[in-house]
Design a protein around this motif. Structure first.
Motif, PDB file in Angstrom:
ATOM      1  N   PHE A 178      68.279 -36.493  34.190  1.00  0.00           N
ATOM      2  CA  PHE A 178      67.644 -37.375  33.240  1.00  0.00           C
ATOM      3  C   PHE A 178      66.074 -37.552  33.764  1.00  0.00           C
ATOM      4  O   PHE A 178      65.247 -37.662  32.737  1.00  0.00           O
ATOM      5  CB  PHE A 178      68.326 -38.886  33.264  1.00  0.00           C
ATOM      6  CG  PHE A 178      69.468 -38.736  32.572  1.00  0.00           C
ATOM      7  CD1 PHE A 178      69.615 -38.517  31.250  1.00  0.00           C
ATOM      8  CD2 PHE A 178      70.662 -39.202  33.155  1.00  0.00           C
ATOM      9  CE1 PHE A 178      70.877 -38.619  30.504  1.00  0.00           C
ATOM     10  CE2 PHE A 178      72.104 -39.017  32.782  1.00  0.00           C
ATOM     11  CZ  PHE A 178      72.121 -38.902  31.285  1.00  0.00           C
TER      12      PHE A 178
ATOM     13  N   VAL B 150      64.595 -34.555  31.920  1.00  0.00           N
ATOM     14  CA  VAL B 150      64.427 -34.891  30.248  1.00  0.00           C
ATOM     15  C   VAL B 150      63.342 -35.670  29.936  1.00  0.00           C
ATOM     16  O   VAL B 150      62.620 -35.588  28.965  1.00  0.00           O
ATOM     17  CB  VAL B 150      65.760 -35.332  29.896  1.00  0.00           C
ATOM     18  CG1 VAL B 150      65.763 -35.757  28.295  1.00  0.00           C
ATOM     19  CG2 VAL B 150      66.941 -34.292  29.966  1.00  0.00           C
TER      20      VAL B 150
ATOM     21  N   ILE C  36      64.636 -29.904  24.498  1.00  0.00           N
ATOM     22  CA  ILE C  36      65.664 -31.192  24.478  1.00  0.00           C
ATOM     23  C   ILE C  36      66.842 -30.924  24.200  1.00  0.00           C
ATOM     24  O   ILE C  36      67.902 -31.324  24.913  1.00  0.00           O
ATOM     25  CB  ILE C  36      64.943 -32.438  23.644  1.00  0.00           C
ATOM     26  CG1 ILE C  36      63.589 -32.854  24.161  1.00  0.00           C
ATOM     27  CG2 ILE C  36      65.960 -33.480  23.662  1.00  0.00           C
ATOM     28  CD1 ILE C  36      62.763 -33.773  23.299  1.00  0.00           C
ATOM     29  N   LEU C  37      67.079 -29.984  23.348  1.00  0.00           N
ATOM     30  CA  LEU C  37      68.525 -29.496  22.793  1.00  0.00           C
ATOM     31  C   LEU C  37      69.086 -28.769  24.011  1.00  0.00           C
ATOM     32  O   LEU C  37      70.284 -28.927  24.138  1.00  0.00           O
ATOM     33  CB  LEU C  37      68.261 -28.765  21.486  1.00  0.00           C
ATOM     34  CG  LEU C  37      69.630 -28.290  20.859  1.00  0.00           C
ATOM     35  CD1 LEU C  37      70.317 -29.353  20.427  1.00  0.00           C
ATOM     36  CD2 LEU C  37      69.318 -27.071  19.873  1.00  0.00           C
TER      37      LEU C  37
ATOM     38  N   THR D 107      70.084 -31.209  26.772  1.00  0.00           N
ATOM     39  CA  THR D 107      71.191 -31.824  26.329  1.00  0.00           C
ATOM     40  C   THR D 107      72.488 -31.067  26.421  1.00  0.00           C
ATOM     41  O   THR D 107      73.440 -31.702  26.999  1.00  0.00           O
ATOM     42  CB  THR D 107      71.047 -32.396  24.720  1.00  0.00           C
ATOM     43  OG1 THR D 107      69.807 -33.321  24.915  1.00  0.00           O
ATOM     44  CG2 THR D 107      72.153 -33.350  24.431  1.00  0.00           C
ATOM     45  N   TYR D 108      72.205 -29.918  25.799  1.00  0.00           N
ATOM     46  CA  TYR D 108      73.706 -29.131  26.094  1.00  0.00           C
ATOM     47  C   TYR D 108      74.021 -28.634  27.391  1.00  0.00           C
ATOM     48  O   TYR D 108      75.234 -28.585  27.723  1.00  0.00           O
ATOM     49  CB  TYR D 108      73.301 -27.759  25.392  1.00  0.00           C
ATOM     50  CG  TYR D 108      74.310 -26.665  25.217  1.00  0.00           C
ATOM     51  CD1 TYR D 108      75.569 -26.893  24.326  1.00  0.00           C
ATOM     52  CD2 TYR D 108      74.503 -25.433  25.906  1.00  0.00           C
ATOM     53  CE1 TYR D 108      76.443 -26.058  24.049  1.00  0.00           C
ATOM     54  CE2 TYR D 108      75.470 -24.773  26.083  1.00  0.00           C
ATOM     55  CZ  TYR D 108      76.622 -25.037  25.067  1.00  0.00           C
ATOM     56  OH  TYR D 108      77.801 -24.078  24.903  1.00  0.00           O
TER      57      TYR D 108
ATOM     58  N   MET E 246      74.023 -30.588  29.904  1.00  0.00           N
ATOM     59  CA  MET E 246      74.483 -32.173  30.584  1.00  0.00           C
ATOM     60  C   MET E 246      75.819 -31.870  30.830  1.00  0.00           C
ATOM     61  O   MET E 246      76.301 -32.123  32.178  1.00  0.00           O
ATOM     62  CB  MET E 246      74.382 -33.271  29.607  1.00  0.00           C
ATOM     63  CG  MET E 246      74.880 -34.273  30.509  1.00  0.00           C
ATOM     64  SD  MET E 246      74.659 -35.887  29.189  1.00  0.00           S
ATOM     65  CE  MET E 246      72.698 -36.021  29.209  1.00  0.00           C
TER      66      MET E 246
END
Length: 540
Positions: free
Chosen positions: A245, A248, A270-271, A274-275, A277
């Protein structure tokens, strides 16, 4: 890495194919992120049709390769676990009996059950870890394509994360290793609970002392080591998420102030993160199970090496010789350590000759070495000194398996199988039924296709079933270790006065370890042991 090496030893070709397809699946999944990011970019000039076909193609590749990787590795892992279980079982059965007794049943059982299962559970995770790692690698490649500077920052974060997590994981692994050592002791205490239940029930103080000072203290120590180790793993998981995090947040709030970055590139980052994670979370969450399996695998390898150090020569024995003249023991000795008395007990040197068609009683006080001598006679113990001759043929490692096949034995701590294993006879059920009647068990037990209808009998009746198996083996020499101790007076008399005589009449040699002095006159010879030495040998 030990688990990967274990799988590679099983079938390296299949492992390679499965891992390659796993990485293809993960890479295709990561490629989907790049495609989705590209399709979401308003400035993208590519036709939506081509992007859609690319999307469908990547989905198909990801799906097919994922299925291939998982199916192959699941099948491979289960085959490897089967080989591991069978290999350990074969090693145990091939190891010297005295060595197995020194290792102890709790350690062997804990390895066969807990350790093998821990490895099996971890091996099952490997195909999914390969796919997760491939997704991470694919995402890193996409990040590099977007910006090599961001990739360098990610690598720095990964080095910091891996270094700190490795320190926590190493500490947790050491604690789990200590917990695994505690588990061996715990298995020993569980054995006490099951085998010593009568003695514990009869003595309240003994029971409370055992529960508090032994069982509870070991269980608490085992719990504490597990709690501390798993706590470190939990901290590792939370720390890994914090770093993730942080990355990010760094991309969202700090990176645009440090370098010029387009909104499309930022959304791509960001995408991608997020993927990432889900696979990163899977990897971190599964690390404790992998480390626990590594500890168990080291235990398995340790036991395997210990067993291999005392492995006997494996041979397919030729047919036994039912016609023989003499069995000679010349100067044999055996030494073992007695924990209760904190010293070593030496049996021998023993000189003894057995002949065909005679009844020999081996007598002596408790601890005189009678059962040890029985194991030496039957070839279960290998003499430290001295030799054994079968009709003047020296018994060595190369023919010891053949030599053992001449004996049918019922030990005092016998094991009763539920099936008549290893007895190939077309008329087996009828023969067994005849012996059941002779042993006065026909109303208790039935035999169908070589399987006993029940073994839930009294100890004396169970010993009669063990005698039934010995009868059906039909071997030249019979040895009974305190067989009559659990029989009622009537059947005890039948055993000594009828059954032994019948075996002798069939040409068998019968060796009886007994305290029943009222029947000593039935023996052709009496061999008395006193503290490991032959005190005297009388012929009747």
């Amino acid at each position: 890495m030990n688990l990967i090496y274990f799988l590679l030893r099983s079938a390296w070709g299949m492992v390679a194919i499965a891992i390659v397809t796993g990485f293809l699946s993960g890479g295709s999944s990561a490629g989907l992120i790049a495609l989705i990011s590209s399709a979401a970019n308003p400035s993208n000039q590519s036709p939506l049709t081509s992007i859609a076909w690319g999307f469908v193609g990547l989905v198909i590749v990801a799906l097919i390769t994922s299925i291939i990787s998982q199916v192959m590795l699941v099948r491979l892992s289960q085959n490897a676990i089967l080989q591991l279980r069978m290999g350990l079982s074969n090693q145990i059965l091939a190891s010297e009996l005295s060595h197995l007794e020194n290792l102890g049943n709790p350690r062997i059982l804990a390895t066969l059950t807990e350790d093998v299962q821990a490895v099996a559970n971890a091996v099952y995770l490997i195909p999914f870890l390969c796919i997760d790692l491939a997704m991470v690698a694919g995402c890193l490649v996409y990040i590099t394509w977007l910006s090599w500077l961001v990739f360098l920052l990610v690598v720095i974060l990964m080095v910091v994360a891996l270094g700190s997590c490795n320190w926590l994981l190493r500490g947790g692994g050491e604690l789990l290793a200590q917990a695994r050592d505690d588990q061996d002791v715990l298995f020993q205490h569980f054995r006490t609970v099951t085998e010593g239940i009568k003695e514990l029930k009869l003595n309240y103080q003994r029971r409370q002392s055992f529960l508090k000072n032994q069982l509870k203290s070991t269980a608490v120590r085992y719990r504490n080591h597990n709690v501390k180790g798993l706590t470190l793993f939990a901290v590792t998981t939370s720390w890994g998420r914090f770093i993730f995090f942080f990355a990010v947040g760094f991309l969202l709030f700090a990176l645009p102030n440090l370098i010029t970055i387009s909104p499309h590139t930022l959304s791509g980052f960001i995408l991608t993160f997020t993927y990432l994670m889900l696979p990163m979370d899977n990897i971190v969450n599964n690390l404790p199970q992998i480390i626990r399996a590594n500890v168990s695998f080291q235990k398995i390898e340790s036991l395997g090496l210990a067993l291999a150090s005392k492995e006997e020569t494996s041979t397919v024995p030729p047919n036994i010789n039912p016609i023989w003249q003499s069995l000679q023991l010349k100067g044999i000795t055996h030494t073992y350590y007695r924990e209760q008395e904190d010293n070593s007990f030496i049996l021998g040197p023993i000189d003894l000759t057995l002949y065909q068609q005679e009844i020999v009683f081996i007598v002596g006080g408790n601890g005189s070495g009678k059962s040890t001598l029985a194991k030496l006679i039957t070839g279960l113990y290998i003499p430290e000194k001295g030799d054994i001759f079968w009709d003047k043929e020296l018994i060595t490692d190369s023919n010891r398996e053949w030599y053992r096949q001449h004996f049918s034995v019922v030990f005092s701590d016998f094991y009763l199988f539920e099936e008549l294993l290893g007895l190939e006879n077309a008329d087996l059920d009828n023969k067994a039924q005849k012996y059941l009647k002779q042993l006065q068990l026909e109303h208790k037990v039935k035999i169908e296709n070589g399987k006993l209808s029940t073994t839930a009998l009294s100890q004396g009746q169970r010993k009669r079933l063990a005698l039934l198996t010995a009868y059906l083996e039909d071997r030249p020499i019979y040895l009974f270790d305190e067989w009559a101790a659990d029989q009622d007076p009537i059947f005890k008399d039948i055993f000594y006065t009828q059954l032994l005589a019948e075996l002798k009449a069939q040409g068998k040699t019968v060796i009886v370890i007994s305290h029943d002095d009222r029947y000593f006159h039935l023996a052709d010879r009496i061999v008395k042991l006193d503290y490991g030495k032959v005190e005297y040998e009388n012929s009747q």
